[in-house]
Design a protein around this motif. Sequence first.
Motif, PDB file in Angstrom:
ATOM      1  N   ASP A  89       0.631  -0.921  -0.009  1.00 28.24           N
ATOM      2  CA  ASP A  89      -0.309  -0.227  -0.183  1.00 28.24           C
ATOM      3  C   ASP A  89       1.233   0.873   0.008  1.00 28.24           C
ATOM      4  O   ASP A  89       0.122   2.250   0.026  1.00 28.24           O
ATOM      5  CB  ASP A  89      -0.462   0.035   1.277  1.00 28.24           C
ATOM      6  CG  ASP A  89      -1.809  -0.775   1.397  1.00 28.24           C
ATOM      7  OD1 ASP A  89      -2.072  -1.274  -0.222  1.00 28.24           O
ATOM      8  OD2 ASP A  89      -2.598  -1.579   2.459  1.00 28.24           O
ATOM      9  N   SER A 112       3.712   4.653  -1.541  1.00 23.32           N
ATOM     10  CA  SER A 112       3.832   4.932  -2.800  1.00 23.32           C
ATOM     11  C   SER A 112       4.732   5.194  -2.970  1.00 23.32           C
ATOM     12  O   SER A 112       5.979   4.644  -1.403  1.00 23.32           O
ATOM     13  CB  SER A 112       2.793   6.809  -2.799  1.00 23.32           C
ATOM     14  OG  SER A 112       3.999   7.236  -1.622  1.00 23.32           O
ATOM     15  N   LEU A 113       5.420   5.401  -4.081  1.00 19.13           N
ATOM     16  CA  LEU A 113       6.616   5.206  -4.688  1.00 19.13           C
ATOM     17  C   LEU A 113       7.274   6.314  -3.677  1.00 19.13           C
ATOM     18  O   LEU A 113       8.488   6.155  -3.359  1.00 19.13           O
ATOM     19  CB  LEU A 113       6.903   5.908  -6.105  1.00 19.13           C
ATOM     20  CG  LEU A 113       8.524   5.527  -6.621  1.00 19.13           C
ATOM     21  CD1 LEU A 113       9.138   4.541  -6.327  1.00 19.13           C
ATOM     22  CD2 LEU A 113       8.883   5.817  -7.975  1.00 19.13           C
ATOM     23  N   THR A 114       6.748   7.299  -3.448  1.00 19.22           N
ATOM     24  CA  THR A 114       7.539   8.153  -1.724  1.00 19.22           C
ATOM     25  C   THR A 114       7.458   7.439  -1.007  1.00 19.22           C
ATOM     26  O   THR A 114       8.611   7.930  -0.738  1.00 19.22           O
ATOM     27  CB  THR A 114       6.637   9.165  -2.693  1.00 19.22           C
ATOM     28  OG1 THR A 114       6.446  10.055  -3.973  1.00 19.22           O
ATOM     29  CG2 THR A 114       6.765  11.016  -1.347  1.00 19.22           C
ATOM     30  N   ASP A 115       6.796   7.447  -0.404  1.00 23.57           N
ATOM     31  CA  ASP A 115       6.809   6.800   0.740  1.00 23.57           C
ATOM     32  C   ASP A 115       7.806   5.386   0.857  1.00 23.57           C
ATOM     33  O   ASP A 115       8.740   5.678   1.891  1.00 23.57           O
ATOM     34  CB  ASP A 115       5.333   5.602   1.030  1.00 23.57           C
ATOM     35  CG  ASP A 115       4.579   6.650   1.674  1.00 23.57           C
ATOM     36  OD1 ASP A 115       3.869   7.699   1.935  1.00 23.57           O
ATOM     37  OD2 ASP A 115       3.349   5.885   1.144  1.00 23.57           O
TER      38      ASP A 115
END
Length: 89
Positions: A7, A9-12
């Motif tokens: 779940d 994101s790429l940023t996370d």
Amino acid sequence: PYRRGSDLSLTDIKHLQKNLLIVIKKALKYNGYSFAKGYYLPDGSLGQFTDVVKVYEHAGVRCPYCKNGIIKKDFISGRSTYFCVNCQI
């Protein structure tokens, strides 16, 4: 701490990777974390990372980062985890 890896994101993921590397480098600098005094260096001394962690084993203490939340302890998949209820949820 309750989110599944799938779940994120790429940023996370990039943020997590960056901060994991910071923590790992600091743990190495301080010769590791001596959980329950069971981890010893070859010379018999204890790792000093235990003395510099700011969240782990600090349940009930104000978050050193956001200054507003309180550190909570919970169990996820049988492991204890500590996190700020304000900035890490």
